[in-house]
Design a protein around this motif. Sequence first.
Motif, PDB file in Angstrom:
ATOM      1  N   SER A  25       0.798  -1.238   0.000  1.00  0.00           N
ATOM      2  CA  SER A  25       0.000   0.000   0.000  1.00  0.00           C
ATOM      3  C   SER A  25       0.824   1.277   0.000  1.00  0.00           C
ATOM      4  O   SER A  25       0.567   2.189  -0.785  1.00  0.00           O
ATOM      5  CB  SER A  25      -0.979   0.014   1.187  1.00  0.00           C
ATOM      6  OG  SER A  25      -2.012  -0.908   0.978  1.00  0.00           O
ATOM      7  N   PRO A  26       1.829   1.406   0.892  1.00  0.00           N
ATOM      8  CA  PRO A  26       2.589   2.666   0.896  1.00  0.00           C
ATOM      9  C   PRO A  26       3.407   2.888  -0.369  1.00  0.00           C
ATOM     10  O   PRO A  26       3.909   3.994  -0.588  1.00  0.00           O
ATOM     11  CB  PRO A  26       3.504   2.519   2.122  1.00  0.00           C
ATOM     12  CG  PRO A  26       3.583   1.062   2.383  1.00  0.00           C
ATOM     13  CD  PRO A  26       2.270   0.500   1.972  1.00  0.00           C
ATOM     14  N   PHE A  27       3.540   1.866  -1.193  1.00  0.00           N
ATOM     15  CA  PHE A  27       4.281   1.995  -2.446  1.00  0.00           C
ATOM     16  C   PHE A  27       3.341   2.178  -3.645  1.00  0.00           C
ATOM     17  O   PHE A  27       3.788   2.243  -4.784  1.00  0.00           O
ATOM     18  CB  PHE A  27       5.154   0.751  -2.660  1.00  0.00           C
ATOM     19  CG  PHE A  27       5.941   0.360  -1.432  1.00  0.00           C
ATOM     20  CD1 PHE A  27       6.954   1.185  -0.959  1.00  0.00           C
ATOM     21  CD2 PHE A  27       5.643  -0.794  -0.735  1.00  0.00           C
ATOM     22  CE1 PHE A  27       7.670   0.836   0.177  1.00  0.00           C
ATOM     23  CE2 PHE A  27       6.345  -1.148   0.402  1.00  0.00           C
ATOM     24  CZ  PHE A  27       7.370  -0.328   0.863  1.00  0.00           C
ATOM     25  N   ARG A  28       2.038   2.248  -3.350  1.00  0.00           N
ATOM     26  CA  ARG A  28       1.034   2.410  -4.407  1.00  0.00           C
ATOM     27  C   ARG A  28       0.087   3.571  -4.121  1.00  0.00           C
ATOM     28  O   ARG A  28      -1.077   3.535  -4.494  1.00  0.00           O
ATOM     29  CB  ARG A  28       0.230   1.108  -4.582  1.00  0.00           C
ATOM     30  CG  ARG A  28       1.029  -0.073  -5.065  1.00  0.00           C
ATOM     31  CD  ARG A  28       0.154  -1.285  -5.323  1.00  0.00           C
ATOM     32  NE  ARG A  28      -0.328  -1.875  -4.066  1.00  0.00           N
ATOM     33  CZ  ARG A  28      -1.566  -1.762  -3.614  1.00  0.00           C
ATOM     34  NH1 ARG A  28      -2.475  -1.072  -4.298  1.00  0.00           N
ATOM     35  NH2 ARG A  28      -1.918  -2.328  -2.480  1.00  0.00           N
ATOM     36  N   GLY A  29       0.587   4.584  -3.465  1.00  0.00           N
ATOM     37  CA  GLY A  29      -0.237   5.771  -3.212  1.00  0.00           C
ATOM     38  C   GLY A  29      -0.830   5.869  -1.834  1.00  0.00           C
ATOM     39  O   GLY A  29      -1.327   6.918  -1.445  1.00  0.00           O
ATOM     40  N   GLY A  30      -0.791   4.761  -1.058  1.00  0.00           N
ATOM     41  CA  GLY A  30      -1.168   4.795   0.338  1.00  0.00           C
ATOM     42  C   GLY A  30      -2.637   4.993   0.636  1.00  0.00           C
ATOM     43  O   GLY A  30      -3.493   4.979  -0.241  1.00  0.00           O
ATOM     44  N   TRP A  31      -2.931   5.163   1.930  1.00  0.00           N
ATOM     45  CA  TRP A  31      -4.278   5.423   2.405  1.00  0.00           C
ATOM     46  C   TRP A  31      -4.180   6.264   3.675  1.00  0.00           C
ATOM     47  O   TRP A  31      -3.094   6.505   4.194  1.00  0.00           O
ATOM     48  CB  TRP A  31      -5.043   4.125   2.678  1.00  0.00           C
ATOM     49  CG  TRP A  31      -4.296   3.065   3.443  1.00  0.00           C
ATOM     50  CD1 TRP A  31      -3.557   2.032   2.925  1.00  0.00           C
ATOM     51  CD2 TRP A  31      -4.213   2.919   4.872  1.00  0.00           C
ATOM     52  NE1 TRP A  31      -3.017   1.261   3.914  1.00  0.00           N
ATOM     53  CE2 TRP A  31      -3.413   1.773   5.131  1.00  0.00           C
ATOM     54  CE3 TRP A  31      -4.728   3.620   5.945  1.00  0.00           C
ATOM     55  CZ2 TRP A  31      -3.110   1.330   6.417  1.00  0.00           C
ATOM     56  CZ3 TRP A  31      -4.436   3.194   7.236  1.00  0.00           C
ATOM     57  CH2 TRP A  31      -3.642   2.057   7.452  1.00  0.00           C
ATOM     58  N   LYS A  32      -5.299   6.728   4.168  1.00  0.00           N
ATOM     59  CA  LYS A  32      -5.308   7.483   5.422  1.00  0.00           C
ATOM     60  C   LYS A  32      -6.610   7.192   6.157  1.00  0.00           C
ATOM     61  O   LYS A  32      -7.565   6.657   5.583  1.00  0.00           O
ATOM     62  CB  LYS A  32      -5.181   8.976   5.168  1.00  0.00           C
ATOM     63  CG  LYS A  32      -6.404   9.607   4.524  1.00  0.00           C
ATOM     64  CD  LYS A  32      -6.313  11.122   4.497  1.00  0.00           C
ATOM     65  CE  LYS A  32      -7.608  11.732   3.947  1.00  0.00           C
ATOM     66  NZ  LYS A  32      -7.593  13.204   3.998  1.00  0.00           N
ATOM     67  N   GLY A  68      -6.201  20.796  -9.733  1.00  0.00           N
ATOM     68  CA  GLY A  68      -5.402  19.583  -9.842  1.00  0.00           C
ATOM     69  C   GLY A  68      -4.495  19.409  -8.648  1.00  0.00           C
ATOM     70  O   GLY A  68      -4.421  20.277  -7.767  1.00  0.00           O
ATOM     71  N   PRO A  69      -3.772  18.285  -8.584  1.00  0.00           N
ATOM     72  CA  PRO A  69      -2.885  18.020  -7.450  1.00  0.00           C
ATOM     73  C   PRO A  69      -1.729  19.010  -7.375  1.00  0.00           C
ATOM     74  O   PRO A  69      -1.271  19.547  -8.384  1.00  0.00           O
ATOM     75  CB  PRO A  69      -2.364  16.605  -7.724  1.00  0.00           C
ATOM     76  CG  PRO A  69      -3.260  16.039  -8.760  1.00  0.00           C
ATOM     77  CD  PRO A  69      -3.774  17.188  -9.553  1.00  0.00           C
ATOM     78  N   THR A 104      -6.912  15.852  -0.535  1.00  0.00           N
ATOM     79  CA  THR A 104      -6.339  14.688   0.138  1.00  0.00           C
ATOM     80  C   THR A 104      -4.818  14.789   0.057  1.00  0.00           C
ATOM     81  O   THR A 104      -4.255  14.926  -1.033  1.00  0.00           O
ATOM     82  CB  THR A 104      -6.797  13.381  -0.522  1.00  0.00           C
ATOM     83  OG1 THR A 104      -8.223  13.294  -0.435  1.00  0.00           O
ATOM     84  CG2 THR A 104      -6.184  12.176   0.167  1.00  0.00           C
ATOM     85  N   PHE A 105      -4.164  14.739   1.224  1.00  0.00           N
ATOM     86  CA  PHE A 105      -2.714  14.917   1.273  1.00  0.00           C
ATOM     87  C   PHE A 105      -2.007  13.590   1.492  1.00  0.00           C
ATOM     88  O   PHE A 105      -2.478  12.726   2.230  1.00  0.00           O
ATOM     89  CB  PHE A 105      -2.335  15.882   2.407  1.00  0.00           C
ATOM     90  CG  PHE A 105      -2.748  17.302   2.165  1.00  0.00           C
ATOM     91  CD1 PHE A 105      -1.996  18.128   1.346  1.00  0.00           C
ATOM     92  CD2 PHE A 105      -3.907  17.807   2.734  1.00  0.00           C
ATOM     93  CE1 PHE A 105      -2.373  19.439   1.115  1.00  0.00           C
ATOM     94  CE2 PHE A 105      -4.302  19.114   2.509  1.00  0.00           C
ATOM     95  CZ  PHE A 105      -3.530  19.935   1.692  1.00  0.00           C
ATOM     96  N   SER A 145      -2.671  15.487  -3.393  1.00  0.00           N
ATOM     97  CA  SER A 145      -1.520  16.385  -3.325  1.00  0.00           C
ATOM     98  C   SER A 145      -0.465  15.759  -2.417  1.00  0.00           C
ATOM     99  O   SER A 145      -0.793  15.022  -1.480  1.00  0.00           O
ATOM    100  CB  SER A 145      -1.938  17.751  -2.778  1.00  0.00           C
ATOM    101  OG  SER A 145      -2.753  18.439  -3.709  1.00  0.00           O
ATOM    102  N   VAL A 146       0.800  16.053  -2.702  1.00  0.00           N
ATOM    103  CA  VAL A 146       1.904  15.360  -2.039  1.00  0.00           C
ATOM    104  C   VAL A 146       2.867  16.357  -1.420  1.00  0.00           C
ATOM    105  O   VAL A 146       3.212  17.370  -2.045  1.00  0.00           O
ATOM    106  CB  VAL A 146       2.650  14.453  -3.046  1.00  0.00           C
ATOM    107  CG1 VAL A 146       3.918  13.887  -2.422  1.00  0.00           C
ATOM    108  CG2 VAL A 146       1.739  13.320  -3.521  1.00  0.00           C
ATOM    109  N   ALA A 147       3.297  16.067  -0.197  1.00  0.00           N
ATOM    110  CA  ALA A 147       4.345  16.854   0.463  1.00  0.00           C
ATOM    111  C   ALA A 147       5.643  16.068   0.437  1.00  0.00           C
ATOM    112  O   ALA A 147       5.660  14.865   0.698  1.00  0.00           O
ATOM    113  CB  ALA A 147       3.951  17.166   1.903  1.00  0.00           C
ATOM    114  N   ILE A 148       6.735  16.748   0.118  1.00  0.00           N
ATOM    115  CA  ILE A 148       8.036  16.117  -0.001  1.00  0.00           C
ATOM    116  C   ILE A 148       9.079  16.989   0.673  1.00  0.00           C
ATOM    117  O   ILE A 148       8.950  18.215   0.708  1.00  0.00           O
ATOM    118  CB  ILE A 148       8.402  15.885  -1.495  1.00  0.00           C
ATOM    119  CG1 ILE A 148       9.722  15.132  -1.629  1.00  0.00           C
ATOM    120  CG2 ILE A 148       8.438  17.196  -2.264  1.00  0.00           C
ATOM    121  CD1 ILE A 148      10.049  14.722  -3.066  1.00  0.00           C
ATOM    122  N   VAL A 149      10.113  16.359   1.247  1.00  0.00           N
ATOM    123  CA  VAL A 149      11.221  17.086   1.868  1.00  0.00           C
ATOM    124  C   VAL A 149      12.461  16.817   1.018  1.00  0.00           C
ATOM    125  O   VAL A 149      13.146  15.810   1.217  1.00  0.00           O
ATOM    126  CB  VAL A 149      11.459  16.642   3.325  1.00  0.00           C
ATOM    127  CG1 VAL A 149      12.490  17.534   4.003  1.00  0.00           C
ATOM    128  CG2 VAL A 149      10.145  16.669   4.111  1.00  0.00           C
TER     129      VAL A 149
END
Length: 289
Positions: A25-32, A68-69, A104-105, A145-149
């Motif tokens: 799951s975490p390698f395919r977009g995940g869930w929350k 969009g994202p 959705t983040f 949408s995605v947060a990255i460091v």
Amino acid sequence: MLFPPKPFQALCAAYASWYLWDFTSPFRGGWKVSWFRRLKWYQYCASYNSFKCIKEDLPALKAASSSGPLMFGCHPHGVMCASVFHTFGFDHSESIQSCLPNVTFRVMTIKATFFVPLWREFTQCLGFIDASRSSASEAFKKGHSVAIVPGGAAEALLGEHNSPALILNKRKGFCKLAIQSEIEGLVPCFSFGENEMFDHISTKSPIVNIPRKIMKNVAGVTMPLLYNIVPKRRPLRMVVGKPILLKDLEKTTEDEKIVELHTLYVEELKALYNRHKDDMGYGELNIVQ
């Protein structure tokens, strides 16, 4: 007693089955889990450092996210990425979710996170995913949408107080990901107070640095040497800038667009930092690599 009681064995077997079923799951977009992100406990955690999320241009964020994202680039990494948790992982009054309820983040983190039993579930409930191109691409395809460091584990070792050092010049992969995923925009974010939560032991000794470098290359993570384990109660401010819209890029080829986007991003991040550094008591921003 030679063996654990049967209820414990059953619980372990049930978790092992879940672990295997959910492994990818975490390698395919995940869930929350939305209710988990809204637990009152996170509001108490935010009050520990008087956390505030400052949105410089909320109307622009709302407009872009509705089209969009978005990708949010967060700096600096620090030891805990506390501001990233508060801004994108938790859902309390100071998080960005409270301003963008329909977004959705997902938050990208190292792969090792998802091999640790129970901790993997905790982070997934908050919306964390593997920091890989494939996982982020899946998240974008689903409209998240995605947060990255971008600074990563190497930046965590720097930890300068009040004059932060970033690893950014050679980090163009997130810009390439944004362009290839055809997302709406890239948003620079800076956390004031992230590095001040911990005091680093500065050392150039190979006795320390060589094992630490090996750990980083093997596991993708390394811990700085710290004077304090419990984070200090320093004011924590995450400033979220204005989106850089990909449709406004002028170049034509992908490689040219990557360079253009990265240049614009660095300029916007520096400008954002300079607008707030005096209020936060900070000096100059240093991009060391």
